[in-house]
Design a protein around this motif. Structure first.
Motif, PDB file in Angstrom:
ATOM      1  N   VAL A   1       0.890  -1.160   0.000  1.00 29.59           N
ATOM      2  CA  VAL A   1       0.000   0.000   0.000  1.00 29.59           C
ATOM      3  C   VAL A   1       0.930   1.212   0.000  1.00 29.59           C
ATOM      4  O   VAL A   1       1.579   1.500   1.004  1.00 29.59           O
ATOM      5  N   GLY A   2       1.051   1.862  -1.155  1.00 25.16           N
ATOM      6  CA  GLY A   2       2.068   2.899  -1.304  1.00 25.16           C
ATOM      7  C   GLY A   2       3.432   2.247  -1.158  1.00 25.16           C
ATOM      8  O   GLY A   2       3.685   1.180  -1.713  1.00 25.16           O
ATOM      9  N   ASP A   3       4.298   2.834  -0.336  1.00 25.76           N
ATOM     10  CA  ASP A   3       5.643   2.281  -0.139  1.00 25.76           C
ATOM     11  C   ASP A   3       5.677   1.249   0.981  1.00 25.76           C
ATOM     12  O   ASP A   3       6.730   0.694   1.289  1.00 25.76           O
ATOM     13  N   GLU A   4       4.545   1.045   1.612  1.00 22.36           N
ATOM     14  CA  GLU A   4       4.564   0.196   2.801  1.00 22.36           C
ATOM     15  C   GLU A   4       4.010  -1.198   2.543  1.00 22.36           C
ATOM     16  O   GLU A   4       3.149  -1.378   1.696  1.00 22.36           O
ATOM     17  N   ILE A   5       4.508  -2.154   3.332  1.00 25.41           N
ATOM     18  CA  ILE A   5       3.923  -3.497   3.284  1.00 25.41           C
ATOM     19  C   ILE A   5       2.920  -3.582   4.427  1.00 25.41           C
ATOM     20  O   ILE A   5       3.227  -3.239   5.578  1.00 25.41           O
ATOM     21  N   LYS A   6       1.706  -3.972   4.080  1.00 26.93           N
ATOM     22  CA  LYS A   6       0.651  -4.070   5.099  1.00 26.93           C
ATOM     23  C   LYS A   6       0.115  -5.484   5.127  1.00 26.93           C
ATOM     24  O   LYS A   6       0.156  -6.211   4.133  1.00 26.93           O
ATOM     25  N   PHE A   7      -0.439  -5.861   6.266  1.00 25.27           N
ATOM     26  CA  PHE A   7      -1.125  -7.138   6.392  1.00 25.27           C
ATOM     27  C   PHE A   7      -2.618  -6.857   6.427  1.00 25.27           C
ATOM     28  O   PHE A   7      -3.096  -6.142   7.310  1.00 25.27           O
ATOM     29  N   ALA A   8      -3.346  -7.444   5.468  1.00 23.68           N
ATOM     30  CA  ALA A   8      -4.789  -7.166   5.375  1.00 23.68           C
ATOM     31  C   ALA A   8      -5.518  -7.567   6.655  1.00 23.68           C
ATOM     32  O   ALA A   8      -6.480  -6.928   7.049  1.00 23.68           O
ATOM     33  N   CYS A   9      -5.049  -8.640   7.305  1.00 25.04           N
ATOM     34  CA  CYS A   9      -5.794  -9.150   8.457  1.00 25.04           C
ATOM     35  C   CYS A   9      -5.716  -8.254   9.687  1.00 25.04           C
ATOM     36  O   CYS A   9      -6.669  -8.202  10.456  1.00 25.04           O
ATOM     37  N   VAL A  10      -4.607  -7.576   9.880  1.00 23.13           N
ATOM     38  CA  VAL A  10      -4.506  -6.735  11.079  1.00 23.13           C
ATOM     39  C   VAL A  10      -4.466  -5.238  10.760  1.00 23.13           C
ATOM     40  O   VAL A  10      -4.935  -4.415  11.542  1.00 23.13           O
ATOM     41  N   ASP A  11      -3.894  -4.864   9.608  1.00 18.25           N
ATOM     42  CA  ASP A  11      -3.850  -3.440   9.241  1.00 18.25           C
ATOM     43  C   ASP A  11      -5.113  -3.042   8.488  1.00 18.25           C
ATOM     44  O   ASP A  11      -5.419  -1.871   8.337  1.00 18.25           O
ATOM     45  N   GLY A  12      -5.825  -4.016   7.938  1.00 19.67           N
ATOM     46  CA  GLY A  12      -7.012  -3.762   7.115  1.00 19.67           C
ATOM     47  C   GLY A  12      -8.213  -4.413   7.739  1.00 19.67           C
ATOM     48  O   GLY A  12      -8.274  -4.488   8.965  1.00 19.67           O
ATOM     49  N   PRO A  13      -9.157  -4.910   6.948  1.00 17.91           N
ATOM     50  CA  PRO A  13      -8.997  -5.139   5.503  1.00 17.91           C
ATOM     51  C   PRO A  13      -9.158  -3.881   4.637  1.00 17.91           C
ATOM     52  O   PRO A  13      -8.943  -3.945   3.448  1.00 17.91           O
ATOM     53  N   GLU A  14      -9.507  -2.729   5.238  1.00 18.95           N
ATOM     54  CA  GLU A  14      -9.716  -1.540   4.403  1.00 18.95           C
ATOM     55  C   GLU A  14      -8.416  -0.771   4.225  1.00 18.95           C
ATOM     56  O   GLU A  14      -7.636  -0.605   5.168  1.00 18.95           O
ATOM     57  N   PHE A  15      -8.225  -0.279   3.008  1.00 15.99           N
ATOM     58  CA  PHE A  15      -7.041   0.533   2.706  1.00 15.99           C
ATOM     59  C   PHE A  15      -7.410   1.641   1.740  1.00 15.99           C
ATOM     60  O   PHE A  15      -8.475   1.591   1.103  1.00 15.99           O
ATOM     61  N   ASP A  16      -6.478   2.600   1.609  1.00 13.50           N
ATOM     62  CA  ASP A  16      -6.640   3.657   0.613  1.00 13.50           C
ATOM     63  C   ASP A  16      -6.483   3.012  -0.770  1.00 13.50           C
ATOM     64  O   ASP A  16      -5.386   2.592  -1.148  1.00 13.50           O
ATOM     65  N   GLY A  17      -7.588   2.931  -1.508  1.00 16.42           N
ATOM     66  CA  GLY A  17      -7.586   2.238  -2.790  1.00 16.42           C
ATOM     67  C   GLY A  17      -6.642   2.839  -3.810  1.00 16.42           C
ATOM     68  O   GLY A  17      -6.170   2.139  -4.717  1.00 16.42           O
ATOM     69  N   HIS A  18      -6.338   4.119  -3.669  1.00 17.91           N
ATOM     70  CA  HIS A  18      -5.451   4.759  -4.647  1.00 17.91           C
ATOM     71  C   HIS A  18      -3.988   4.401  -4.407  1.00 17.91           C
ATOM     72  O   HIS A  18      -3.123   4.718  -5.215  1.00 17.91           O
TER      73      HIS A  18
END
Ligand code: FES
Length: 280
Positions: free
Chosen positions: A236-253
């Motif tokens: 997500v951008g320059d970062e690595i995210k985990f959907a299960c704990v950081d998401g599941p929602e993210f900035d779609g752009h």
């Protein structure tokens, strides 16, 4: 054990279940998900919460049969049970966490594609219960595949069904409906898009052009659901995210959809072998 109180086929390959899970029902919020397991050795299947009844202690899940485990799950009936029903997992929807007065000033568009209508529903319902009218676009291949239509109509400010084959509502993809609403002068402060990754990718390409901040709910392969295994990682951008704990929602752009879709493909062969085993 978590008892299934209702099991219903909503459309071809799409099923709804009400499950007795009082603790999850007490604490969950729109946007969160559960991981279910049919038996001790069963696959852990992540499913977004479609509805909850805190008083009755039930959770509604909607799923599509995409692989061996979900095909097996579709055979479960009322009275059967899940061995595990873990949740609520993930973060609640960004919007339901916002200050209510700020939220009430926003013009919000929800877009659901296919089985993505199910996780859109609790968010729209929450908005309705808090006096916020939102616009909702739901897309499916055909009229028969449109999910939760009556429920959605009851809670949406404006409801725009779309079908790819033009058998009902707007003829065409959800993106062409967004364009039409924009051409009619609708200006949205935020869009929430939930559905197949390819749909979310194209919604995001369009909303970027139209300058509408967009939240997506990512549904990658998950294993533990607690941030330990790394299966659900995405850029997500320059970062690595985990959907299960950081998401599941993210900035779609900012989501790298191409990479996320490639990762999903990696599991296809393995899934094919599991399907063959199921048919033996
Ligand atoms: Fe394992 Fe998210 S599912 S880290």
């Amino acid at each position: 054990m978590y008892k299934i109180l209702k099991a219903e086929k909503l459309a071809d390959m799409i099923y709804l279940m009400d499950v007795e899970a009082p603790r999850v029902a007490r604490h969950c919020m729109p946007g969160q998900f559960v991981i279910v397991k049919m038996d001790e050795k069963g696959e852990r299947i992540p499913l977004t919460i479609c509805d909850y009844d805190r008083e009755a202690g039930t959770i509604t899940i909607v799923f599509q049969t995409v692989g061996a485990s979900t095909h097996k799950m579709a055979t479960l009936k009322a009275g059967d049970s899940f061995r595990d029903f873990t949740g609520p997992l993930g973060c609640p929807s960004e919007l339901v966490e916002e200050d209510l007065d700020t939220l009430k000033k926003k013009k919000i568009l929800f877009v659901g594609g296919g089985v993505g209508a199910a996780p859109v529903y609790p968010q729209v319902k929450w908005m309705h219960e808090h006096g916020i009218d939102v616009d909702v676009i739901i897309g499916s291949k055909t009229k028969d595949m449109l999910l939760l239509e009556e429920e959605m109509k009851a809670v949406a400010g404006n409801y725009y069904p779309c079908t790819d084959d033009g058998t009902y509502g707007h003829a065409g993809m959800v993106t062409s409906m967004i364009e039409e609403l924009h051409a009619q002068g609708n200006r949205y402060d935020v869009c929430v898009a939930i559905g197949p990754m390819i749909m979310m990718k194209f919604v995001c390409l369009l909303t970027k052009k139209l300058e509408i901040p967009t939240i997506v709910s990512m549904n990658p392969i998950m294993v533990d659901g607690t941030g330990m295994c790394g299966a659900c990682r995405l850029h997500v951008g320059d970062e690595i995210k985990f959907a299960c704990v950081d998401g599941p929602e993210f900035d779609g752009h900012l989501v790298n959809f191409d990479e996320a879709m490639k990762r999903q493909q990696m599991y296809k062969t393995q899934e094919g072998r599991a399907m063959l085993k199921l048919q033996e």
